[in-house]
Each structure stands twice: as C-alpha cells, then as structure tokens.
Design a protein around this motif. Sequence first.
Motif, PDB file in Angstrom:
ATOM      1  N   LEU A 316     -39.489  -9.556 -59.393  1.00 14.38           N
ATOM      2  CA  LEU A 316     -40.377  -9.205 -58.288  1.00 14.38           C
ATOM      3  C   LEU A 316     -41.795  -9.714 -58.524  1.00 14.38           C
ATOM      4  O   LEU A 316     -42.477 -10.120 -57.583  1.00 14.38           O
ATOM      5  CB  LEU A 316     -40.381  -7.689 -58.079  1.00 14.38           C
ATOM      6  N   GLN A 317     -42.224  -9.711 -59.782  1.00 12.14           N
ATOM      7  CA  GLN A 317     -43.553 -10.233 -60.066  1.00 12.14           C
ATOM      8  C   GLN A 317     -43.624 -11.734 -59.761  1.00 12.14           C
ATOM      9  O   GLN A 317     -44.625 -12.225 -59.226  1.00 12.14           O
ATOM     10  CB  GLN A 317     -43.926  -9.987 -61.521  1.00 12.14           C
ATOM     11  N   TYR A 318     -42.547 -12.446 -60.111  1.00  9.87           N
ATOM     12  CA  TYR A 318     -42.494 -13.877 -59.785  1.00  9.87           C
ATOM     13  C   TYR A 318     -42.612 -14.091 -58.278  1.00  9.87           C
ATOM     14  O   TYR A 318     -43.377 -14.945 -57.816  1.00  9.87           O
ATOM     15  CB  TYR A 318     -41.197 -14.475 -60.322  1.00  9.87           C
ATOM     16  N   LEU A 319     -41.855 -13.316 -57.502  1.00 19.10           N
ATOM     17  CA  LEU A 319     -41.914 -13.446 -56.040  1.00 19.10           C
ATOM     18  C   LEU A 319     -43.307 -13.086 -55.523  1.00 19.10           C
ATOM     19  O   LEU A 319     -43.837 -13.746 -54.625  1.00 19.10           O
ATOM     20  CB  LEU A 319     -40.856 -12.547 -55.391  1.00 19.10           C
ATOM     21  N   TRP A 320     -43.880 -12.052 -56.091  1.00 21.15           N
ATOM     22  CA  TRP A 320     -45.192 -11.563 -55.667  1.00 21.15           C
ATOM     23  C   TRP A 320     -46.267 -12.623 -55.885  1.00 21.15           C
ATOM     24  O   TRP A 320     -47.084 -12.899 -55.020  1.00 21.15           O
ATOM     25  CB  TRP A 320     -45.486 -10.296 -56.461  1.00 21.15           C
ATOM     26  N   GLU A 321     -46.251 -13.224 -57.078  1.00 15.24           N
ATOM     27  CA  GLU A 321     -47.266 -14.230 -57.402  1.00 15.24           C
ATOM     28  C   GLU A 321     -47.048 -15.531 -56.644  1.00 15.24           C
ATOM     29  O   GLU A 321     -48.002 -16.181 -56.203  1.00 15.24           O
ATOM     30  CB  GLU A 321     -47.253 -14.515 -58.907  1.00 15.24           C
ATOM     31  N   THR A 322     -45.792 -15.934 -56.484  1.00 22.48           N
ATOM     32  CA  THR A 322     -45.486 -17.253 -55.933  1.00 22.48           C
ATOM     33  C   THR A 322     -45.549 -17.291 -54.417  1.00 22.48           C
ATOM     34  O   THR A 322     -46.014 -18.277 -53.836  1.00 22.48           O
ATOM     35  CB  THR A 322     -44.087 -17.703 -56.405  1.00 22.48           C
TER      36      THR A 322
END
Length: 485
Positions: A316-322
């Motif tokens: 989720l952090q990857y999706l959030w940042e990207t």
Amino acid sequence: MQGWSPNPESRASPPLVQVDGWSVLPGHTNDPTHQLLEEHLHRIRFTNMNVAKRLQHICDRQGAFLNSQVSWSSQFQETQHGLQSEHRELKAIIEQHLGLLNGAKEERILCQEHLRTVEALRNDMELQKKQLELYVQELESMGTAKVRQVFALVVVDDSVPEVIKKNDVFTVTIKLLFGSANRHHLLNTSPLSLAGSLKKLSIPHNFQLSNSFEGRIAVKAIAGSTMKPISTKFNIQVTVKNPNGDSSSLTLQSNTSKPFIIISNEVQFKKGVGKLIKKSFPSNSSHISWYHFCNVLNLYFPSATRQKSVLTTFHLQYLWETFFNCQQQITTADFNEFWEKYFSACLHTLRYTRRPPVSSFFQDGIIWFISKDHATNILRSIPPPSEKYFTIRFSESNPGGFSIVYNDFGGQIRHYLLKSGEILPNLIMEQPHFETLLLRQTALENDFYSCSFTIAHKDIVLKDHLLKTTTFKDPTKATVYSDLP
C-alpha cells in the motif's frame, strides 16, 4: 508511469515508521496505536456480548409484561417507563460503538484480522440495533392490535459486495426478527420470494427459513446488469395469532441487500469492481481518507483475486507514493486514474491468469507490488553481489504485466519485461541468470505491517507451479532470449 511520479514538494504524509531498516506506514505491531486498537476491539467484543445478554433480558421482561393482564396503574407505568429507559440506554451504547467501529477504518490501515473483526462486529451490532428497534416499536404499540404484529425480515450484511458473472450463484443470509411477545404467536411462514420486478435474479422455489428463522439462500444471476450496481429485497408472509384468537397474514419486505454487479464476460470484471469500490466513497463528498480507502480496497482484494492475502502496508505504501503523491485524501478523480491506468489491469491478471497461477504466486510472496528503484536497491544490498538473485514485480509501464529484476553475470542490476505469450515459470527455469529468488516473507504474524524477505532456489520455489517437466540447469542448453544481456 508518465505523469504519476510523486512530487516530493507536494507530499503531506503521515510520518513513516522505521522497522528493520524499512520505512512502513504507521501500524507496525511495535506502534503503540496497534496495541491500542487491540484493546479497543477487545472492549467492543465484550460490549457486543453484553448487549446480546441485555437484549435477551429485555425480550424476557417485555414479553412477560405485554402478555400479562396488568391494568393501567402506577405499577404498569413504572414497568413501561423502566423498559423505555433501558431501550434508550442500550440504543446509545450500540450507536456509540458503531461509531467507534466505523471510525477505526478512518484512523489507520487495518490488518486482515482486524478488518474482519471490525466488519463482523459492525454487522452484529447493526443487527442488534434492528432488534432493539422492534422492541421499541412493540412497546410503543402497547394497547393496540399491532402489539403482536412486530416483525422484520433482515438481509444480514455478512459478505463483501461482489461482481458476479452471469449464471453464477451467490448466497445471501436472511433472518426473521420478532418482537418480544411474537415468537409464540407465529403460526407459520411462507417461502421466500424476490421483491419487485427485478428479472436478473432467481432463487429456489419453496425456500423456507430454518427453525431458528434464518437461512442462507442461493441466488442465481440470470442476466447482466449492464454494468450498473443493483440490489435486491426479499418478501415473506407470516401468519400470526391475534389477541382475539383469530389469525392474520402479514407480508414483510426485507431491507436492501448490498449492491452487486452482474457481468456477462471477464473483460467487464475490472470495471465492475472499480464501480463498487467507488460506491464506498461518501455520497456527500468527493473524497475519502487514505486509510479508509486502503481498508475498502482490502475488503475487496481477496475475493476479487481468488486468494486469501490482502495488500500489506508495504504494498500500500508503494501504491500511495507512486500513484497518489502521498495524499491523505483520495478524490474520485485520483481513484479513477489509478484504477483505469494501472490497478484494474493488475487485479485482472491476479484473478484470471492461470498460466502461471498468478494469485498463488502473489499469495506465496513470489510477486511484489514494488517500485523499480526499490527492487534494484534490495538486490544491491544482498551480499555477495555476484549471486544470481532475482525478484518479480508488477510492471508500471505495462500494467498487468511482469518485470524480472535480476543480477546479471557481471553484477549489474537488470530489468526484463515479459512479453506476451512468455510463460513466467518456464522463462525463469530456463534462464541461467535467474537462480535464487527473493521472496516476501508471508509466514510471520506481523508481516502485514513490516517488510521482511527470504531467499530460496528457484527449483524449490517453483516446483509446484511448473508448466513443463523439463528444467534447464545447464546454461548451454537454455533457450536464448535476445533481450537478456
């Protein structure tokens, strides 16, 4: 993906937690708020059980009161006022705890266990609230012929709204609720029927509720819903004994079921799931908090991908940042771009790709949602660099496709984008560049909140996923792929 790179200057993000060298969103088991949530849920479970006991106490006390022949007196009024006071007190408790449960999804990203617990408790307390409403209505009708006619047919919200393929069957839980004085005056019930003129569904003929007045009914989707979310209601007739000794029939209609979409082919699936998720946005607002969005996404993710895993905070952090520039509020426009340009294709791959079985690959930690740079840095950090380590990630430039990140023979980090028609396990087994696979650790209880990984030889990892019986361990006999350096 072009236009989606995060802008560091515009980020307004909650602080990241450092765990074993990894930056993760708040919520690790060492985070005090995690323990606090455990304590809150424990108290709400206790309250839920206490409310059930108090409802039974009200049922017994009110039922005896209504069935008695007590005349209008000070004792009568005292008992009635006492019951009304207990109704108000219990209603306040239920509504307070429903607010806490709904707020939990706004305040943090919930792990799978907590998410299920919150949903189960919320459904249970909504049912308790409806039961209490019947007791209130029953007491208010004291002295009228309606005293013995307080019933409710309820669709129990115990499942996630679904995208259903035409001719598939899904189940709905139905429960018949009574007032305190009704159970012994119920003579019989009719089979359930669908309410209204909805011609897209069918249910078994003569389906009767069980002796406990509930049941799970199989509903068949017989026609597409033209990509529109639809709901259904159910009817039942109950025959009751009236105070004067006669009997009468009442037709009850249930509340509305959760929305669902009926599709005619798998191409419509990703659009259908997107529409249902978007219905989770508040009707009076064009945005939703990031935490709430993550929890909604994870409610759908296991059933939509036909596996048990949810998206961890690492994913989720990857999706959030990207894709969301670390925004704490997600708008419908943000969601539409994320869904249409990237995630819906990944979801479709996870659900429908069987060569290889991508959903099990993801569940077993073989495939990651991770950025190209992050995957590169992980491989560079693993000594010795000469080892033939590799990992597999969902590609951003080719949504729904895969990219293999690997160390080549010279110690350089390379990226190979799979082409259409290439079978992932076979390519890995045939290529000498790919030897030791980097896996997400999925065996730890707290792996939802942290990112840990392990390594294993490809022969061990892929033995259950191979589509060919022959493996190529000799580099001179391997298939040559011109794009591999």
